[in-house]
Design a protein around this motif. Sequence first.
Motif, short mmCIF file in Angstrom:
data_model
loop_
_atom_site.label_atom_id
_atom_site.label_comp_id
_atom_site.label_asym_id
_atom_site.label_seq_id
_atom_site.Cartn_x
_atom_site.Cartn_y
_atom_site.Cartn_z
N GLU A 67 -0.20 1.52 27.40
CA GLU A 67 0.83 2.55 27.18
C GLU A 67 1.98 1.99 26.35
O GLU A 67 2.47 2.66 25.43
CB GLU A 67 1.35 3.08 28.52
CG GLU A 67 2.32 4.22 28.39
CD GLU A 67 1.72 5.49 27.84
OE1 GLU A 67 2.49 6.32 27.31
OE2 GLU A 67 0.49 5.68 27.89
N LEU A 68 2.41 0.77 26.64
CA LEU A 68 3.49 0.14 25.87
C LEU A 68 3.06 -0.05 24.42
O LEU A 68 3.82 0.24 23.49
CB LEU A 68 3.87 -1.19 26.50
CG LEU A 68 5.01 -1.96 25.86
CD1 LEU A 68 6.28 -1.13 25.82
CD2 LEU A 68 5.25 -3.25 26.62
N TYR A 69 1.83 -0.52 24.20
CA TYR A 69 1.31 -0.69 22.84
C TYR A 69 1.30 0.65 22.10
O TYR A 69 1.76 0.74 20.96
CB TYR A 69 -0.09 -1.28 22.90
CG TYR A 69 -0.77 -1.37 21.56
CD1 TYR A 69 -0.37 -2.30 20.61
CD2 TYR A 69 -1.83 -0.53 21.25
CE1 TYR A 69 -1.00 -2.38 19.38
CE2 TYR A 69 -2.46 -0.61 20.02
CZ TYR A 69 -2.04 -1.53 19.09
OH TYR A 69 -2.67 -1.60 17.87
N PHE A 70 0.81 1.70 22.75
CA PHE A 70 0.77 3.03 22.14
C PHE A 70 2.16 3.50 21.75
O PHE A 70 2.38 3.97 20.62
CB PHE A 70 0.12 4.02 23.11
CG PHE A 70 0.17 5.44 22.62
CD1 PHE A 70 -0.65 5.87 21.60
CD2 PHE A 70 1.05 6.34 23.20
CE1 PHE A 70 -0.60 7.18 21.14
CE2 PHE A 70 1.12 7.65 22.76
CZ PHE A 70 0.30 8.08 21.73
N ARG A 71 3.13 3.36 22.66
CA ARG A 71 4.51 3.81 22.38
C ARG A 71 5.14 3.01 21.25
O ARG A 71 5.85 3.57 20.41
CB ARG A 71 5.37 3.72 23.64
CG ARG A 71 4.89 4.54 24.79
CD ARG A 71 5.04 6.00 24.52
NE ARG A 71 4.48 6.76 25.62
CZ ARG A 71 4.81 7.99 25.90
NH1 ARG A 71 5.68 8.63 25.16
NH2 ARG A 71 4.25 8.61 26.90
N LEU A 72 4.91 1.70 21.25
CA LEU A 72 5.47 0.87 20.18
C LEU A 72 4.84 1.21 18.83
O LEU A 72 5.52 1.26 17.81
CB LEU A 72 5.27 -0.62 20.48
CG LEU A 72 6.16 -1.18 21.59
CD1 LEU A 72 5.69 -2.58 21.99
CD2 LEU A 72 7.61 -1.21 21.15
N ARG A 73 3.53 1.46 18.82
CA ARG A 73 2.86 1.85 17.57
C ARG A 73 3.41 3.18 17.05
O ARG A 73 3.61 3.34 15.84
CB ARG A 73 1.35 1.98 17.78
CG ARG A 73 0.61 0.69 18.00
CD ARG A 73 0.27 0.02 16.74
NE ARG A 73 -0.40 0.96 15.84
CZ ARG A 73 -1.15 0.63 14.83
NH1 ARG A 73 -1.37 -0.63 14.60
NH2 ARG A 73 -1.69 1.52 14.04
N CYS A 74 3.66 4.12 17.93
CA CYS A 74 4.20 5.43 17.52
C CYS A 74 5.63 5.31 16.99
O CYS A 74 6.02 6.06 16.09
CB CYS A 74 4.16 6.41 18.69
SG CYS A 74 2.50 6.92 19.15
N ALA A 75 6.39 4.38 17.53
CA ALA A 75 7.81 4.25 17.17
C ALA A 75 8.05 3.28 16.01
O ALA A 75 9.14 3.25 15.46
CB ALA A 75 8.61 3.79 18.39
N LYS A 76 7.05 2.49 15.63
CA LYS A 76 7.29 1.44 14.64
C LYS A 76 7.62 2.02 13.27
O LYS A 76 7.19 3.10 12.90
CB LYS A 76 6.10 0.50 14.54
CG LYS A 76 4.93 1.04 13.77
CD LYS A 76 3.84 -0.03 13.65
CE LYS A 76 2.67 0.48 12.88
NZ LYS A 76 2.93 0.79 11.49
#
Length: 76
Positions: free
Chosen positions: A39-48
């Motif tokens: 979930e953290l990876y997904f959120r960071l990818r979306c926000a990068k």
Amino acid sequence: MSAWELSRPQRHPFDWELADGNIVVRGTAKVWHQLVRGELYFRLRCAKRAPYAVLIGQWVKFDEHNVPRPDIVVFD
């Protein structure tokens, strides 16, 4: 053989990282840990935004004696 050469993918019956020049066995990630990491990876990818990138399980060379493998790396 240098620590960096030792850190290259090899066949071992366990996951490990190099800390202070010693191989340290990493415990198996629990399901909860994998869900949080995903979930953290997904959120960071979306926000990068450029120039940043996000990776999972990438070896990181700090020096010849420390090559850890963090769950997530954000870099430019």
